[in-house]
Design a protein around this motif. Structure first.
Motif, short mmCIF file in Angstrom:
data_model
loop_
_atom_site.label_atom_id
_atom_site.label_comp_id
_atom_site.label_asym_id
_atom_site.label_seq_id
_atom_site.Cartn_x
_atom_site.Cartn_y
_atom_site.Cartn_z
N ALA A 24 0.83 -1.20 0.00
CA ALA A 24 0.00 0.00 0.00
C ALA A 24 0.87 1.25 0.00
O ALA A 24 0.58 2.22 -0.71
CB ALA A 24 -0.94 -0.01 1.20
N HIS A 26 3.91 1.47 -1.18
CA HIS A 26 4.56 1.57 -2.49
C HIS A 26 3.61 2.17 -3.53
O HIS A 26 4.08 2.74 -4.52
CB HIS A 26 5.09 0.22 -2.95
CG HIS A 26 6.48 -0.05 -2.48
ND1 HIS A 26 6.83 -1.20 -1.84
CD2 HIS A 26 7.61 0.69 -2.55
CE1 HIS A 26 8.11 -1.16 -1.52
NE2 HIS A 26 8.60 -0.02 -1.94
N GLU A 27 2.31 2.03 -3.33
CA GLU A 27 1.34 2.69 -4.20
C GLU A 27 1.39 4.20 -4.00
O GLU A 27 1.08 4.97 -4.91
CB GLU A 27 -0.08 2.19 -3.92
CG GLU A 27 -0.32 0.75 -4.33
CD GLU A 27 -0.34 0.57 -5.83
OE1 GLU A 27 -0.82 1.47 -6.55
OE2 GLU A 27 0.15 -0.47 -6.29
N ASP A 83 -3.81 3.03 -14.67
CA ASP A 83 -3.57 3.52 -13.31
C ASP A 83 -4.50 4.71 -13.05
O ASP A 83 -4.24 5.81 -13.51
CB ASP A 83 -2.11 3.94 -13.15
CG ASP A 83 -1.78 4.43 -11.74
OD1 ASP A 83 -2.71 4.63 -10.93
OD2 ASP A 83 -0.59 4.62 -11.46
N ASP A 85 -5.01 6.45 -10.39
CA ASP A 85 -4.39 7.54 -9.62
C ASP A 85 -3.60 8.46 -10.55
O ASP A 85 -3.71 9.68 -10.48
CB ASP A 85 -3.48 7.00 -8.52
CG ASP A 85 -4.25 6.32 -7.39
OD1 ASP A 85 -5.44 6.64 -7.20
OD2 ASP A 85 -3.66 5.46 -6.71
N ARG A 161 -1.84 11.16 -1.68
CA ARG A 161 -2.05 9.71 -1.81
C ARG A 161 -2.26 9.05 -0.45
O ARG A 161 -3.06 8.12 -0.34
CB ARG A 161 -0.88 9.08 -2.55
CG ARG A 161 -0.83 9.47 -4.01
CD ARG A 161 0.36 8.89 -4.70
NE ARG A 161 0.35 9.16 -6.14
CZ ARG A 161 1.23 8.67 -6.99
NH1 ARG A 161 2.19 7.86 -6.55
NH2 ARG A 161 1.16 8.96 -8.25
N ARG A 173 -5.00 -1.83 -2.15
CA ARG A 173 -4.86 -2.94 -3.09
C ARG A 173 -4.06 -4.04 -2.44
O ARG A 173 -3.14 -3.80 -1.68
CB ARG A 173 -4.13 -2.47 -4.35
CG ARG A 173 -4.90 -1.43 -5.12
CD ARG A 173 -4.11 -1.03 -6.35
NE ARG A 173 -4.72 0.16 -6.92
CZ ARG A 173 -4.09 0.96 -7.75
NH1 ARG A 173 -2.85 0.72 -8.10
NH2 ARG A 173 -4.69 2.00 -8.22
#
Length: 175
Positions: A24, A26-27, A83, A85, A161, A173
């Motif tokens: 999460a 790393h997202e 993606d 985002d 984010r 995710r």
């Protein structure tokens, strides 16, 4: 919920298994050092505590860590396919005229050539013209000044984010 209890989304993040929490994070930011620092400081009591840890981790990133973080960002005007985002964050370029998109591509290439990395900006809420103007201006930066500007912009992106990550109704995710 009382004012001293941990918000639901933050409590959910705190409770994630390490691998899921790392995925999460790393997202949010592609820097492994940044993600590991935030992971090590769990659990967080407030979102402000999470933001403070994120800011501290960002300020401690090495040049290599910043390179890793920047590598996770596509060029402005070319969001990563599939993606949501990336697409949302770069929405200011979505309806830009073709000439502006072409100019932004040229500026991205000039930036890459001069600094060795993508032009990175917190694009959320900015128009294509604003991003273009910032790209033009930043081409005049020294490499050292640009690196610190990138650090600041990454911090802004990460906060946005992180806010989405700990929203009460958003599920991270799965790895």
């Amino acid at each position: 919920m009382t004012s001293t209890s941990t918000p639901q989304g933050l409590a959910r993040f705190n409770a994630l298994e390490e691998s899921a929490a790392l995925a999460a994070l790393h997202e949010v930011c592609a820097s492994t050092a940044w993600a590991r620092r935030l992971l090590a400081d769990r659990p967080y009591t407030t979102v402000d505590d999470l933001y403070a840890a994120a800011d501290a981790a960002m300020s401690g990133l090495t040049a290599a860590d910043l390179d890793e973080a920047m590598a996770g960002h596509p060029p402005i005007g070319r969001p990563r396919p599939g993606d949501p985002d990336s697409t949302r964050e770069q929405s200011g370029m979505a309806c830009a005229p073709d000439r502006l998109k072409a100019e932004m591509l040229e500026l991205n290439l000039a930036h890459q050539e001069k600094f060795g990395h993508v032009f990175l900006i917190c694009a959320t809420g900015r128009t294509g013209e604003q991003m273009r103007d910032e790209a033009r201006e930043r081409l005049g930066n020294t490499p050292e000044r640009e690196r610190e500007t990138v650090r600041t912009e990454l911090g802004k992106i990460n906060r946005i984010r992180l806010a989405r990550l700990v929203e009460a109704d958003r599920q991270p995710r799965r790895p």
